[in-house]
Design an enzyme around this catalytic site. Structure first.
Site: not given
Length: 257
Positions: A11, A89-90, A113-115, A143-144, A147, A154
């Site tokens: 990815g 991955t959120t 980690a959210p970010n 975001h793109h 997503k 975040t």
């Protein structure tokens, strides 16, 4: 050398992780995990799932940048096997994270980690400092278009931090009661009492604004990430740090000196 497996290796984020790990002096990619790339010609074997990866390779850390519908299943296999996990991955709830961490083998770390960008982490920390002083707060994230989750991890974490810093006091800005008929949702989603707005468009990678307001003034915090390479120092820091920790750790700030 830290032996690393990358889930989602084919990815957008996964290929960037593979490149960053390959250039680091103290770690190596020993295998990839991606059903869309299994068996492809690469410098390392690529397996369709974590079960087959554990059977075919030995690794210390699993880095997961897959999809919200996939990540929990990957962790349910890796954590009980004693593999430390670094997750970008959120879309997972706190309840799911707690459940997954409880399933881990003793001494194993689940780092979520959210970010992974240092700038976003600092933005959240600045928001924590500002939150008690402003009665109104909103989060706008960009975001793109590809997503898969909205709002972003975040944005959710930022709203939670603001609420915690304010003792749970909700934003005093006008809310859903002001939305006109047929335009429900215009005021955003409420996350712990903080309105959160998600923008999806080609051209963005990841950006976020936190807007605080009080009588006669506003304070705006903004972070922009224009290249996925901005995440890589944080990912590498996570890989290097999980071997010395155990249990559930949420947020890159826990590893930043």
């Amino acid at each position: 050398m830290i032996k690393v497996a990358v889930a989602g290796c084919a990815g957008r984020m996964g290929t960037t992780v593979v490149d960053a790990v390959g250039k680091a002096d103290d770690m190596e990619v020993v295998c990839g995990i991606d059903p869309h790339a299994a068996g492809s010609e690469t410098a390392f074997p690529v397996f369709p799932n974590v079960v087959e990866a554990l059977d075919g390779a030995t690794f210390d850390v699993l880095v997961d940048f897959t999809q919200p519908a996939v990540v929990a299943g990957n962790l349910r296999v890796a954590l009980p096997a004693g593999v430390n996990c670094v997750v970008g991955t959120t879309g997972m709830s706190n309840e799911t994270l707690d459940e997954l961490a409880a399933s881990a083998a003793p001494g194993t770390c689940l780092f979520y980690a959210p970010n992974f960008t240092t700038g976003a982490v600092l933005m959240m920390e600045f928001a924590r400092v500002a939150a008690p002083y402003f009665p109104e707060a909103e989060v706008i994230e960009f975001h793109h278009a590809k997503k898969l989750d909205a709002p972003s991890g975040t944005a959710v974490r930022t709203a939670q931090i603001i609420a915690e810093a304010r003792g749970g006091r909700v934003s005093e800005a006008p809310g859903r009661e002001t939305e006109i008929e047929g335009a429900e949702g215009a005021r955003g989603a409420l996350v712990d009492g903080v309105p959160v707005h998600s923008v999806r468009s080609m051209g963005y990678v990841a950006s976020q604004e936190v807007v605080f307001g009080s009588m006669g003034q506003t304070l705006t915090l903004r972070h922009d990430s224009w290249d996925r390479a901005s995440y890589m120092p944080g990912v590498l820091l996570g890989i290097r740090s999980v071997g010395e920790r155990s249990g559930l750790i949420v947020g890159l700030e826990n590893f930043m000196a």
